[in-house]
Motif scaffolding. Sequence first.
Motif, PDB file in Angstrom:
ATOM      1  N   SER A   1      -3.218  -1.189  -4.269  1.00 13.31           N
ATOM      2  CA  SER A   1      -3.038  -2.117  -3.533  1.00 13.31           C
ATOM      3  C   SER A   1      -3.228  -3.557  -3.712  1.00 13.31           C
ATOM      4  CB  SER A   1      -3.775  -1.522  -2.436  1.00 13.31           C
ATOM      5  OG  SER A   1      -3.294  -2.859  -0.387  1.00 13.31           O
ATOM      6  N   ARG A   2      -4.760  -4.281  -3.998  1.00  9.99           N
ATOM      7  CA  ARG A   2      -4.380  -5.199  -4.647  1.00  9.99           C
ATOM      8  C   ARG A   2      -2.990  -6.082  -5.873  1.00  9.99           C
ATOM      9  NH1 ARG A   2      -9.496  -7.534  -7.182  1.00  9.99           N
ATOM     10  NH2 ARG A   2      -8.502  -6.201  -8.546  1.00  9.99           N
TER      11      ARG A   2
ATOM     12  N   TRP B   1       0.126  -6.348  -4.159  1.00  9.60           N
ATOM     13  CA  TRP B   1       0.346  -7.652  -3.275  1.00  9.60           C
ATOM     14  C   TRP B   1       0.717  -8.379  -4.103  1.00  9.60           C
ATOM     15  CZ3 TRP B   1       0.778  -8.256   1.913  1.00  9.60           C
ATOM     16  CH2 TRP B   1       0.973  -7.345   2.604  1.00  9.60           C
ATOM     17  N   ASN B   2      -0.573  -9.104  -5.055  1.00  9.85           N
ATOM     18  CA  ASN B   2      -0.349  -9.715  -5.885  1.00  9.85           C
ATOM     19  C   ASN B   2       1.029 -10.516  -6.462  1.00  9.85           C
ATOM     20  OD1 ASN B   2      -2.955 -10.842  -5.257  1.00  9.85           O
ATOM     21  ND2 ASN B   2      -4.020  -9.895  -7.195  1.00  9.85           N
TER      22      ASN B   2
ATOM     23  N   HIS C   1      -3.824  -1.084   2.898  1.00  9.68           N
ATOM     24  CA  HIS C   1      -2.868  -2.151   3.308  1.00  9.68           C
ATOM     25  C   HIS C   1      -2.845  -3.182   4.256  1.00  9.68           C
ATOM     26  CE1 HIS C   1       1.622  -2.407   2.406  1.00  9.68           C
ATOM     27  NE2 HIS C   1       1.314  -2.577   3.940  1.00  9.68           N
TER      28      HIS C   1
ATOM     29  N   THR D   1       1.606  -8.269  10.089  1.00 11.43           N
ATOM     30  CA  THR D   1       1.779  -6.993   9.557  1.00 11.43           C
ATOM     31  C   THR D   1       2.045  -6.819  11.230  1.00 11.43           C
ATOM     32  OG1 THR D   1      -0.912  -6.680   9.886  1.00 11.43           O
ATOM     33  CG2 THR D   1       0.261  -5.667   7.548  1.00 11.43           C
TER      34      THR D   1
ATOM     35  N   ARG E   1      -5.117 -12.424   2.973  1.00 11.98           N
ATOM     36  CA  ARG E   1      -3.486 -13.117   2.662  1.00 11.98           C
ATOM     37  C   ARG E   1      -3.521 -13.897   3.304  1.00 11.98           C
ATOM     38  NH1 ARG E   1      -4.394  -9.090  -0.756  1.00 11.98           N
ATOM     39  NH2 ARG E   1      -3.764  -9.424  -3.237  1.00 11.98           N
TER      40      ARG E   1
ATOM     41  N   TRP F   1       8.073  -7.886   3.449  1.00 10.75           N
ATOM     42  CA  TRP F   1       7.989  -6.089   3.193  1.00 10.75           C
ATOM     43  C   TRP F   1       7.913  -4.582   3.811  1.00 10.75           C
ATOM     44  CZ3 TRP F   1       2.949  -5.066  -0.676  1.00 10.75           C
ATOM     45  CH2 TRP F   1       2.784  -3.638  -0.949  1.00 10.75           C
TER      46      TRP F   1
ATOM     47  N   CYS G   1       5.113  -7.671   6.391  1.00 13.09           N
ATOM     48  CA  CYS G   1       4.737  -6.735   6.175  1.00 13.09           C
ATOM     49  C   CYS G   1       5.442  -5.654   8.027  1.00 13.09           C
ATOM     50  CB  CYS G   1       3.985  -5.758   6.063  1.00 13.09           C
ATOM     51  SG  CYS G   1       3.941  -4.201   5.375  1.00 13.09           S
TER      52      CYS G   1
ATOM     53  N   GLN H   1       3.965 -10.115  -2.836  1.00 19.18           N
ATOM     54  CA  GLN H   1       3.882 -11.997  -2.373  1.00 19.18           C
ATOM     55  C   GLN H   1       4.689 -11.600  -0.739  1.00 19.18           C
ATOM     56  OE1 GLN H   1       3.830 -15.724  -5.009  1.00 19.18           O
ATOM     57  NE2 GLN H   1       1.821 -14.148  -5.820  1.00 19.18           N
TER      58      GLN H   1
ATOM     59  N   GLN I   1      -5.222  -5.525   2.565  1.00 15.26           N
ATOM     60  CA  GLN I   1      -5.168  -6.731   2.029  1.00 15.26           C
ATOM     61  C   GLN I   1      -4.092  -7.988   2.495  1.00 15.26           C
ATOM     62  OE1 GLN I   1      -5.427  -7.248  -1.761  1.00 15.26           O
ATOM     63  NE2 GLN I   1      -6.835  -5.514  -0.916  1.00 15.26           N
ATOM     64  N   ALA I   2      -3.622  -7.401   3.514  1.00 13.08           N
ATOM     65  CA  ALA I   2      -1.910  -8.125   4.240  1.00 13.08           C
ATOM     66  C   ALA I   2      -3.559  -9.133   4.874  1.00 13.08           C
ATOM     67  CB  ALA I   2      -1.689  -7.460   5.070  1.00 13.08           C
TER      68      ALA I   2
END
Length: 442
Positions: free
Chosen positions: A118-119, A122-123, A141, A152, A148, A55, A130, A126, A144-145
Motif C-alpha cells: 500500500s505504501r 501511495w508513493n 489504505h 478520504t 500524508r 483516487w 481519495c 500521490q 497511508q492517506a
Amino acid sequence: MLLLYRLLFPVALLAALPFYLPRMLRRGGYARHFGQRLGLVPNLPARPAEARRVWIHAVSVGELQALGPLLELLRQEHPSTQIVMTTTTSTGYALAESKYGQQLAHLGYFPVDFWPISRRVWNRLQPDLCLLMEGEIWPEHLHQARLRGVPTVLINARVSERSFRRWQTLPRPLREPFAMLSLVVAASEEDGRRFACLGIATDRIVTSGNLKLDIAPDPILDSMELERLRADLGLKAWGERTDGEDAPRPLVLAGASTWPGEEKMLLRVARKLSDHGLPCKLLLIPRHAERRGELRDLLTREAVDAHFRSTGPAERPVAVAVADTTGEMVRLLQAADVVFVGKSMDPHKGGQNPIEAAALGKPVLFGPNMQNFRAVVDSLLAAKAGQVVRDETELFDAAKALLRDQAERRAMGQAARSWHQAGKGAARRTVDAISRFLEPRR
C-alpha cells in the motif's frame, strides 16, 4: 489496532487463498496487470500546479457504472482534476477501461492492503483526495492517506444490517478505520444513522441518496432492435399461426443476477405458468457468468431446451435463454415482461440491485432477503413499484397475476419509472459535498 491488522493480514490472506484462487481462475482475466495488486504500478507524471488528483476505488461493475454521472460533473466543474481509478475484479477493470479509459490519468487494480504494498502505491500515485465506493473500508489504505494528510471520503456509503451488527460487536478501538474517514456521503438516511452509531461524528456525515439512481438506462432499444434481441436469445414466438400471421410474442419472466438454487426455482415457476395457459419463457441472467457449466448441467438434467448467449445468436426458439455474459444487464432486461431480482430467497441473504429493472419500467419482484438494498426496497414498495414474494408459491402467484394482466404490468412499470426519476440527484449532492476538497492548489 493497526499493528494487529498488519500482523494478521498476511495470515488471513494465505488462509483465504484456497477459497479465492479457484474463483479467480474460473472467472479468468486476472493474469493481466496482476503485478498491480502487488504494488507494481508506474510513477505518474507530475501534475500541473493547479491540478488536483483524485483516487477513486470501486469494486463491482454496478459501482463503476454508478460513477458515470459523478465523473461527468467533476469534468464540468473541476476540469483540471486528474482521476486515478482502481477496481478489484477483472470484469470491473474491463468495464472501467472501455467506459472511462480516455478520461483517466491511471487505471489499475487496487493493491493488496498490506503495509509495504500500500505504501509503495501511495508513493507512486500521490493523490490529493481519495474516494471509496459504498463499503470499501481498508485500514492500511486509510492509514497511508492519514500519514500524508490526504482526505478520504466514503461515497454512496452503505452498511448492510449484517455488517452493521458485526461492527457493533467489536470494541471501539477496532472501529478505528471509521475514525480515519474525513467524510461519509451516505446513500440513505438509515445508512447515515448506522455510520453515526459506529462512531463517526454527525458533522462528518451527509446524505446524498443512491448514486445508482442517477444512471440513465443505456442503451434503450427501439422496437426492431428489441425484436432482434429476443430472436438472438431464442425468445421469439413459438411458431406461426395457420392463417400465416406471426404468433403472439411469448411472455418473458427474467431472473436478474440469480444465485445457485434460484434458477431451479424459476424453472419450476416457468413450467407452472405454462401449465396454467401462459406462454411463458424464461431469461436467466446469473450473477456470475462463470457458472455457465453448472447451469448447463442443470438444464440438461431438467431436459430443458436452452440457449446460452455466449455461443452467439440462437438458431431457433427455446424455452430458456441463459445470459452468460457480463455488462449487458440493461440491454437484456428490456426483453423481459416481469423481473425477479436474485440473491433474495433463502438461503441467500442481501439481495442484488433492483434499480436497473425499475429504471426500465419493469414490474420488479424480489424475495424477503434484500438487506443490502433495504432503503431502495422500502421506497420501491412505498411507490407500488415492486413486490415482495416470500417463497416460490408467492413468486408463482405474483408472476401469474402480472403476466395475465397487461394493464397491471404497465401500471407497476410506470410507477417504477416515476420512482427512478424522482430519486435522481445523488451525483449532484455528492459533488457538492466533496468540492471543498477540490479547491485548486495555491
